[in-house]
Design an enzyme around this catalytic site. Structure first.
Site, PDB file in Angstrom:
ATOM      1  N   GLY A   1     -83.209 -41.940   7.609  1.00 21.84           N
ATOM      2  CA  GLY A   1     -82.552 -42.457   8.435  1.00 21.84           C
ATOM      3  C   GLY A   1     -81.485 -43.494   7.692  1.00 21.84           C
ATOM      4  N   CYS A   2     -80.106 -43.805   8.050  1.00 25.34           N
ATOM      5  CA  CYS A   2     -79.436 -44.756   8.153  1.00 25.34           C
ATOM      6  C   CYS A   2     -79.733 -45.537   7.338  1.00 25.34           C
ATOM      7  CB  CYS A   2     -77.861 -44.804   8.488  1.00 25.34           C
ATOM      8  SG  CYS A   2     -78.391 -45.404   9.930  1.00 25.34           S
ATOM      9  N   TYR A   3     -80.707 -46.854   8.200  1.00 29.05           N
ATOM     10  CA  TYR A   3     -80.866 -47.935   8.064  1.00 29.05           C
ATOM     11  C   TYR A   3     -82.124 -48.141   7.150  1.00 29.05           C
ATOM     12  CZ  TYR A   3     -78.497 -50.823  11.464  1.00 29.05           C
ATOM     13  OH  TYR A   3     -77.575 -51.092  12.176  1.00 29.05           O
TER      14      TYR A   3
ATOM     15  N   SER B   1     -80.997 -47.446   3.468  1.00 31.12           N
ATOM     16  CA  SER B   1     -80.806 -48.673   2.415  1.00 31.12           C
ATOM     17  C   SER B   1     -81.497 -49.745   2.866  1.00 31.12           C
ATOM     18  CB  SER B   1     -79.026 -49.298   3.357  1.00 31.12           C
ATOM     19  OG  SER B   1     -79.611 -49.483   4.635  1.00 31.12           O
TER      20      SER B   1
END
Lengths: 345, 345, 345, 345
Positions: A153-155, A158
């Site tokens: 996923g995005c979060y 990162s």
């Protein structure tokens, strides 16, 4: 290996921002061609009706059922809303299509965690164990033969990329990790809802879901794997920020005894020195969403506070590229033996 | 008490954003009139040359020396760059003028800390002990008779207001405090420098000064006072965000044994239930910069993560109003016995 | 004249941005108090549920029907969607309540034009002739005794104020007028629709309704009155721009023979030299939305191109203040004999 | 033709935004390699020091003099400030290097116009006549053999592309043309000056140079050529808008007798139906900067107002791509016989 011909790719659920980004990237991919673009709602329409930037290109949405009939493609990238992936993944896998899912449906290994966070039993638990976590920097070998990829996923991307090497090297402790992230509004998808209209977002920064966000168990799972511990409990605090694209994560970790700025740099160099899509900044500099905008890069900055014995890491990605569509294509490139960066520069 | 006449206010260093905000607020203040507006660089010019929003008003910049000659005012608000306040404060105080300094020059009680963070001896250490910290919610009584007020800074205001009551009530522990803040670009002042031009800031979120920011000792000093401990060491991590105005601080605290969401709410109710400019949200909701934009309010949201035993607090202020000029006027109102909210609604 | 007591004001349709701005302004108005706040959808809820900035204030939405029952107020400001004003205005006027309508329902004098642009017969044509156009700078005398005020629209205010004096003075010709305007997104109201979500608006400027926008006949009507001609046909081209608030109108006019920059300045000085809420800039300077942000001002800049014989005027307003709620309050102040600027500084 | 090897390209003046965009595009160009990157100020530094997005790539700035010594490249793209191009172009041309100038130095054919707008005699008038105007859609044949290309400017590209075909087809009259444009802040270059800092630009739209902007004679020259008339005098009104990238031009033209919406569409189809980088929208739709963001496209929308007999055209480009660096590369591709779209998709 099908290096001599183009791989045929179907994009399922292409009417959102991740879908738009997939099309943008696939259109310039030298070894891929788009075999189908599905949207339940927009079936039959020109893609340009939904995304005017594709005006003039011969792209049409078809119903998902139509694409599922002939399955005339090598790879399927699923950009569907939460909970729908299983219904497509099962028949696609049976037909030999490689599946790259951008949703969170196959990311958790624990069915219990899935039930806790999604309030339902997982519809296909056997796929949870089969799926390879789609984070090339950590699972490249497994991805080479994966049939089902649960793209990170995005979060989580990162958060995990900058944190995992420090835990794996025992330079940071697995307890007391704090992750505070800011995401651009495209992170909410192309959702038409009051909190996302321009006048509500502009000049606004606000946290949300400060306890129990759905990306939390995914981050904890992968960091526990990295740390080699059975379980990690951390705090993840997302914010909505007035950007179109980009996630900035600031991560505070308890340093292990003997930690220094130099050692942190060495751990990152060992982990990412040869990675094409991870850029570690010189010590003390901070990551900036601007420098990863519309790229597949994750930028990482680090600092060490000897006074409080904390490691402070900042990391930035473009949530639609490295946080979704770009990463899916990177995984696909690996799976099909293509240049890992094909279509991504 | 000079309730029956208007207090005369001089604004020193009025050509920056804090100065513009001071003028905006003073012009609608029912009990104040502007006696002098100084700018070294713009002396002699119409204020409208620098701030077109004041076109048509009879406002002129004068040289600071000219304002210092006659000292024909009751209050002076100093919005000068760092390090210049002493030069003005000493003669103003001698002349009986009440001084409200927006800079950081008089905020630290410790000359050692001042030297550590500003790399110079403080030019007037006796003023450090004399100055009252300009945060009405915590020092209202002292402000009523203060001659020199060191108005609280922007990041510190957004950090201290939500944190101090929890420490004072022993509901949060003084160790391991993490403060991650995002500030709009006006927080850098009206500074003409590459990092602040529009194309560099737009679509950009980036941390900076992740260790050792100059606002850190101010926050630590006040939180140590609140906690009743000799010293606190915490992590404060500022970010630059694409906003004009606004600070969002997310604060993670170690909860004391027995902490609950209800107890947090009670502590805030006791601390701020009667405060006009602090707005505590219902439990679990998050503060939003948008809702304090161009107001003197501090908005506070709170949550409790029983799993990690952390209190998570979010707080928002407008950095130019509650974080600078509005707070200075609030302090001035208190000092001169005016309605505390005069000119601030 | 009811100078000695506060006028009681009801706000109808208060759940949109114009409603929020009305509440913000009325709350600090020294001679007004809020008697009722209506919203069909939010009746019974705290206003703070919809607008968190009002958290802590004792404000509740009531159903419009409830407010219409007792009509316990002196003035009603209608911030309703298009087409609903008549239903409220008729009984309110009968009850002696002064009505200030922010919608376009009563702005056109011609029922034919109304039908042409709104595709329906006007439900109360007699009110069209009764209504006074709510633009204080041009209809101040009539407003002093008006029972029904059709407050000027946002685009029309920014278009008419700078253009009317030039036409009235015969310095500009009524033929071939071009108005190109950019509006912030709040101009669309608090509308939840795909074109208004943040990622669609940010980094986007686009024209819309380039022929036949509904504000066109209002602008043409008032400019024809100003020019003393039976009819004007002009081009008005609106754009959506990535701002929260603000309209910038650029107006190109054919100059009459003998026009000079000086004469333009003189016409503006004569028209607006004493106006509190119109700010004419020195020749050749251009209006900026930033300088009218959250104010009731209209800023006007002008230039003259002798080579093409065109007058070029730029004008800026805050669409929610001078373009809607502020102007309504200014009209109300005039009607009730209050200081015209009460609550607006 | 050097199709079998890569053409070697030097970028002069690469430390600005046009330079950054050139590097971004050239790095993914399949038939080009970067031979030199010059910056007077940053000579000797890593490019990543100025543009962190290039961290990790082996790119260094050299002094322009160093690049001029060996002239070891086939093409030079000049992204220098105004007035410096001649000094480089003369020796480069003598050495057989093809020169693509992004500045305005060689765009005007008339030395008189040059002197009028730039207040100086042109240093190399013979180059003015030699230079081919770098707008592929109109000068493709000449570009194939051009040694010196004066790439079209950003405002001019967005103005000329939609207007020229209408004039050439005599569907629009050459008199009374109005062009109102909005540009993102990168249009000012990477300039560190007060009007360009974030808090001055955000929430601000303002016109500037409403009479006599330096791009005016360039637009007039090319439109006169297109119309086949000796001279055109028009009004061009630029605005600064809160975008990073993008120009939106709204153009109002007097229609020739017999003009219809259909005829406009036919003219555009004839002019641009086969162009890869011009996208004409269906009638009545409007161009949007968002849809050309970071692309080399010009998007054109059109409408016709029969009532006022005006053609209304909207056009959008990305000022750094089609308005500068992308167009330069497109011209270079044409000159070297490459695929015109190489590196631009």
């Amino acid at each position: 290996m099908i290096m001599d011909k183009k791989i045929r790719v179907a994009v399922f659920g292409a009417a959102g921002y991740a879908g738009e980004e997939l099309l943008r990237l696939l259109l310039r991919h030298p070894n891929a061609e788009i075999a189908a673009i599905t949207s339940r709602k927009n079936a039959g329409e020109d893609v340009a009706t939904v995304f005017p930037r594709f005006t003039g290109l011969p792209l049409k949405f078809v119903a998902p059922s139509e694409a599922m009939e002939n399955k005339n493609f090598d790879a399927a990238i699923l950009a569907l809303p939460h909970g729908l992936a299983t219904e497509f993944a099962v028949p696609l896998l049976q037909a030999g299509v490689k599946v790259f899912d951008i949703s969170a449906d196959f990311r958790l290994k624990s069915t219990a965690k899935y039930k806790e966070y999604y309030k339902a039993d997982h519809p296909a638990p056997e796929l949870l164990s089969q799926a390879v976590y789609g984070q090339p920097e950590r699972y490249r070998e497994q991805l080479k033969t994966a049939d089902l990829v649960a793209c990170a996923g995005c979060y989580p991307t990162s958060s995990i990329l900058p944190t995992a090497p420090l835990l794996a090297a025992k330079l940071a402790l697995p307890d007391g990790i704090i992750i505070s992230s800011c995401s651009g509004v495209s992170g909410a998808g192309r959702k038409v809802d009051l909190p996302y209209i321009y006048p509500e977002c502009n000049e606004s920064i606000k946290a949300y879901a400060t306890v129990g966000h759905r990306h939390l168990p995914e981050i904890e799972q992968e960091l526990a794997f990295a740390a080699g511990v059975p379980e990690i409990a951390l705090n993840f605090i997302p914010h909505l920020a007035p950007l179109n694209r980009g996630i900035n994560s600031t991560i505070i970790l308890n340093a292990a005894p003997g930690c220094t700025l130099e050692k942190i740099g060495e751990v990152y160099e060992a982990a990412y020195g040869k990675e094409q899509f991870v850029r570690v900044l010189p010590a003390k500099r901070c990551a900036d969403t601007k420098y990863v905008f519309m790229t597949n890069c994750c930028e990482i900055g680090y600092n060490f506070d000897a006074r409080t014995n904390k490691i402070i890491v900042t990391s930035c990605i473009d949530n639609l590229t490295k946080g979704a569509s770009g990463q899916a294509i990177q995984c696909m490139n690996i799976r099909f033996g293509l240049d890992e960066a094909a279509g991504l520069l």
